[in-house]
Design an enzyme around this catalytic site. Sequence first.
Site, PDB file in Angstrom:
ATOM      1  N   CYS A 106      -2.687  -3.466   2.998  1.00 25.22           N
ATOM      2  CA  CYS A 106      -3.257  -2.225   3.510  1.00 25.22           C
ATOM      3  C   CYS A 106      -3.792  -1.435   2.324  1.00 25.22           C
ATOM      4  O   CYS A 106      -3.120  -1.304   1.299  1.00 25.22           O
ATOM      5  CB  CYS A 106      -2.186  -1.420   4.249  1.00 25.22           C
ATOM      6  SG  CYS A 106      -2.781   0.118   4.950  1.00 25.22           S
ATOM      7  N   CYS A 107      -5.006  -0.893   2.470  1.00 24.68           N
ATOM      8  CA  CYS A 107      -5.603  -0.043   1.445  1.00 24.68           C
ATOM      9  C   CYS A 107      -5.736  -0.763   0.111  1.00 24.68           C
ATOM     10  O   CYS A 107      -5.785  -0.138  -0.953  1.00 24.68           O
ATOM     11  CB  CYS A 107      -4.789   1.240   1.250  1.00 24.68           C
ATOM     12  SG  CYS A 107      -4.581   2.182   2.765  1.00 24.68           S
ATOM     13  N   GLY A 108      -5.772  -2.096   0.118  1.00 22.22           N
ATOM     14  CA  GLY A 108      -5.970  -2.846  -1.107  1.00 22.22           C
ATOM     15  C   GLY A 108      -4.793  -2.835  -2.048  1.00 22.22           C
ATOM     16  O   GLY A 108      -4.898  -3.278  -3.196  1.00 22.22           O
ATOM     17  N   LYS A 109      -3.640  -2.357  -1.611  1.00 22.49           N
ATOM     18  CA  LYS A 109      -2.483  -2.238  -2.494  1.00 22.49           C
ATOM     19  C   LYS A 109      -1.447  -3.339  -2.265  1.00 22.49           C
ATOM     20  O   LYS A 109      -0.383  -3.315  -2.864  1.00 22.49           O
ATOM     21  CB  LYS A 109      -1.823  -0.867  -2.312  1.00 22.49           C
ATOM     22  CG  LYS A 109      -2.733   0.287  -2.740  1.00 22.49           C
ATOM     23  CD  LYS A 109      -2.000   1.603  -2.595  1.00 22.49           C
ATOM     24  CE  LYS A 109      -2.889   2.761  -3.045  1.00 22.49           C
ATOM     25  NZ  LYS A 109      -2.203   4.064  -2.903  1.00 22.49           N
TER      26      LYS A 109
END
Length: 277
Positions: A106-109
């Site tokens: 999620c969100c590139g994290k």
Amino acid sequence: MLKEITTSQNIVRYNGQSFFEEEDEIAVETALTIILDGDEFATMVCTPSELQELVVGFLASEGVIRFYQDIKSLHIDEEKGFAYVELVNKHNIQKDLHSKRFIGSCCGKGRQFYFHNDMKTAKTVMTKLTVTPEQCRDLMKKMQESSSHFQQTGGVHNAALCTSDGIVISRTDIGRHNALDKLFGYCIMNRIPLKDKIIAFSGRISSEVLLKAAKIGVGIILSKSAPTNLALNLAEELGITAVGFIRGNGFNVYTHQKRIQGIEYDRSSEVLVSRFP
């Protein structure tokens, strides 16, 4: 007719020297099936108390509702073990998303979640609330003292919604997730603001428990037990302060330690330079 949440049973107890017979209090366990807009949605095993709060909190945790007003009607048949829920806007149940394990980012994290609906409902907590070590210990003590059912049976989990000064509401259930859902349901039904709230909890801090806290929107969770590593990874990302092993005078602060007053860091290096007594 309301079901009892404890029952008595004759047992044989051993005291280290001899056996003797006495009556003991046992926690009652029951099943509750949610029928959502005419379709079977989920079955929970729970303590038969505060069932309306449990259903509302569970539906909010699953991302089915956001507000209490999203529910058109809610009827609980305690004798048969069914909760009938009708929504204002009929829900399109995607059973595969509520039953299959889902791990994604999620969100590139690289955040990891168990289920698809966790990605929709878990949120990063931004509270600036801080507490003292004394308040952490006091809230845990008050939560434990508030549960007469635990003292009677030893077979339930306790969860309390708190301010830094005391308990707002406490709930008990055989399922630790259910106890948290009851708190969530209470907050939704009574429009309780959560930015200044804390959760005190009797069980271990698992990833599922941590996600429940994030969905509720509380930034500090206190427990007398241990956390898991996945729970701490999620706590770090979701901005939640996890405090465990609150027993006697001590405890462990695992994540976002700056919310505990007395812990000081060198701002340039983020290295701990002093500890509270």
